[in-house]
Design a protein around this motif. Sequence first.
Motif, PDB file in Angstrom:
ATOM      1  N   CYS A 519       3.910 -27.015 -31.723  1.00  0.00           N
ATOM      2  CA  CYS A 519       4.172 -27.205 -32.644  1.00  0.00           C
ATOM      3  C   CYS A 519       5.880 -28.018 -31.852  1.00  0.00           C
ATOM      4  CB  CYS A 519       4.744 -26.056 -33.199  1.00  0.00           C
ATOM      5  SG  CYS A 519       5.894 -25.010 -33.002  1.00  0.00           S
ATOM      6  N   ALA A 523      10.190 -26.238 -35.469  1.00  0.00           N
ATOM      7  CA  ALA A 523       9.786 -24.754 -36.240  1.00  0.00           C
ATOM      8  C   ALA A 523       9.760 -24.253 -35.570  1.00  0.00           C
ATOM      9  CB  ALA A 523       7.660 -25.694 -36.424  1.00  0.00           C
ATOM     10  N   VAL A 524      10.805 -24.005 -33.999  1.00  0.00           N
ATOM     11  CA  VAL A 524      10.866 -22.549 -34.025  1.00  0.00           C
ATOM     12  C   VAL A 524      12.246 -22.272 -34.630  1.00  0.00           C
ATOM     13  CG1 VAL A 524      11.075 -21.171 -32.102  1.00  0.00           C
ATOM     14  CG2 VAL A 524      10.139 -22.888 -31.571  1.00  0.00           C
ATOM     15  N   PHE A 534       6.769 -18.543 -35.690  1.00  0.00           N
ATOM     16  CA  PHE A 534       7.396 -19.624 -36.390  1.00  0.00           C
ATOM     17  C   PHE A 534       6.573 -19.235 -37.952  1.00  0.00           C
ATOM     18  CE2 PHE A 534       3.363 -20.071 -33.573  1.00  0.00           C
ATOM     19  CZ  PHE A 534       2.220 -19.955 -34.721  1.00  0.00           C
ATOM     20  N   PRO A 596      11.656 -24.028 -41.528  1.00  0.00           N
ATOM     21  CA  PRO A 596      11.365 -22.825 -41.167  1.00  0.00           C
ATOM     22  C   PRO A 596      12.584 -22.225 -42.276  1.00  0.00           C
ATOM     23  CG  PRO A 596      12.474 -23.635 -39.709  1.00  0.00           C
ATOM     24  CD  PRO A 596      12.014 -24.686 -40.387  1.00  0.00           C
ATOM     25  N   SER A 626      17.417 -21.789 -37.121  1.00  0.00           N
ATOM     26  CA  SER A 626      16.752 -22.422 -36.652  1.00  0.00           C
ATOM     27  C   SER A 626      16.771 -22.718 -35.524  1.00  0.00           C
ATOM     28  CB  SER A 626      15.734 -23.237 -37.320  1.00  0.00           C
ATOM     29  OG  SER A 626      16.278 -24.577 -36.712  1.00  0.00           O
TER      30      SER A 626
END
Length: 630
Positions: A519, A523-524, A534, A596, A626
């Motif tokens: 990813c 996005a983490v 995620f 996110p 994030s």
Amino acid sequence: FLRLVLYGAASRHATREATRDGGDDDEGVLSGTRTLGGRLLFALGLLFSALKWIMQLLCVATLYWNSATYSEASASAPLATSRDPPDAFALSFEVSTSHFRAAIVFFVLTLLLNVLVVAAHLSLRASDALGAMLRSKQTRVLGVLSLSALHPEFTNLLCDREQDVFAFRSLALIPAFSGDLPLVVITRLVMRDGNDAWDAAGGDGSWEGKSFLSAVVAITIIHMWTFGVRAIVVAITANLRRPSERLLNLPSVVDGIGLAIGVLQVVLVSSLAPLYLSADGDGDDASALRSAGAAVTAILALSLCVNGGVQVSFLNHWRFSHAYLADKSFFSTLVCSVSVLDASALNLVAQDEASVRAVKKAATAASLVAQIGPAMLMQLLLTFAIDVDYTVVDGAKTASGLALALTIVACVYKLLLGVVLHVTRAAHPPAPFNHTLLLGGSVWRGNRRPGDDDTIGAEQQPPPGAAGQRQANKEADGVAQPAEGEQYTPISPGSTSRDGLEAGVAADEVANEFMEATCLERAVFAMPDGARGFFMQLPIEEGQLTPYLFVEVQAVKPQPRQRFGSRLQKVDVSFNSADVGGLDRLFVEQHVCNDPQKAWRSLQNFEHGIDVDSQPQSTPQSTPQSTPQS
């Protein structure tokens, strides 16, 4: 004496077997003892130990042949002319009687201690397989016991059980400290006396016998260091049998260059000590260089102690150690020997990313505080404040310039590495290591115990995922739960509804194993409780309140950095397959939410009973950030 030891140990094992049932089926056979490579290394180790013992025996004989004790014995003997020392071992000066007596005492004491510690293990701690051999093959055992006087590891000629092999490897610490170290010190004192006598006589070059004594010192130091470090490593890690994933953890290019710089910098700084100490004369420059040489020696000693302490602390952790450290003990010794110069080399045997980061952090702090900082300060003072004249010693100016330049480079690298580790700390879970200075204390013993998610002697099970955390939260809130033995399914392949996530449906068919997916780095996401993961965007169905599912990740591995477009930087994440209900990797990667913060606000609204399309509540104090990876 050896027969008495053998009969006593055999009798004790016979009595122990008569009072219990079963054999030694549960005792592990060390696989390395039956492989060609393992046997070859074992044979080379024994040959080296035998060579070292022969050299020490000749050294003690040389001290005797050139001492007053031998001269007096020769004068009183009937055939005095036949007692002249061999020409190959004749020294150009007389050895002090006290030096010879001390050498012979430590040499004989080491022989006795080797036999005693081996006899103690055979009588009290030997495995049943070794005990049976004591009774059935007594002639062979007596021969091996005789060789054990040279070195305890000769007894491993009889052993193939982990319990015995590791014990005799650990016992190598006895001759290292009781025999090798004292003989090195005594021989160096004899060589100092020889240098003084040769200088007083106005001799040129080296005196007769110096090369032999130097060879004895070199071989003894190498043997003492190799088998001593190996004994410490095995003694610490022998009972920490966490399964190993790999023998060698290859570093990245940047980490490899940093390790090479750190090791080379320590070697160059070490070379300054003998150069500075060799300065002759009574001038200020010579005096300053000799003082600097003493300072370099003290800095190196401090660095060795600190780096050694870092190694011992990490090796004592169940979370770091693994079976290969004791099984492949010579390789572990090599790694630990390099780690004494730069503790970050310990990452060569690390097994996971959390351990690698923790070692980097500890090694960086140890290097800056104990070695790089003091060494750079000392060199700057010599060069700019004192303005010493390096021409007093040949080669000192060039060596000092190279050492100072590389020390500055190493300092800059370590500082930048420390900054990166500090800035990215929030993107990684806390390091599971608890260091202590009290050896054998409660913290020390606790570090040796497996964690709640570790299994001894079996493959490590994955920790509970985000679904398990959500289940625990709902139990705390008093939500009705399924019957005992049922398992929640986060989402099944046949159902994408959020209602199915919380319906309490049993799903034993969903495998509880790791999956990997790719990813975007952005996005983490880090939750307020520290969990990283995620968000998956689920297909919206009628009546579904939120289209997002949070999937907790267990590890994040950055991919090679892109030259342009940091927002497109990707990472590899691993997570529990049960958290996504067994969905395949392609589906997961296609439905990762790259915003996110938006997904988090949606889940917050869902928790507070607010529709997704309504105005979100402002909760700045609980809104996480994030966490892009570095």
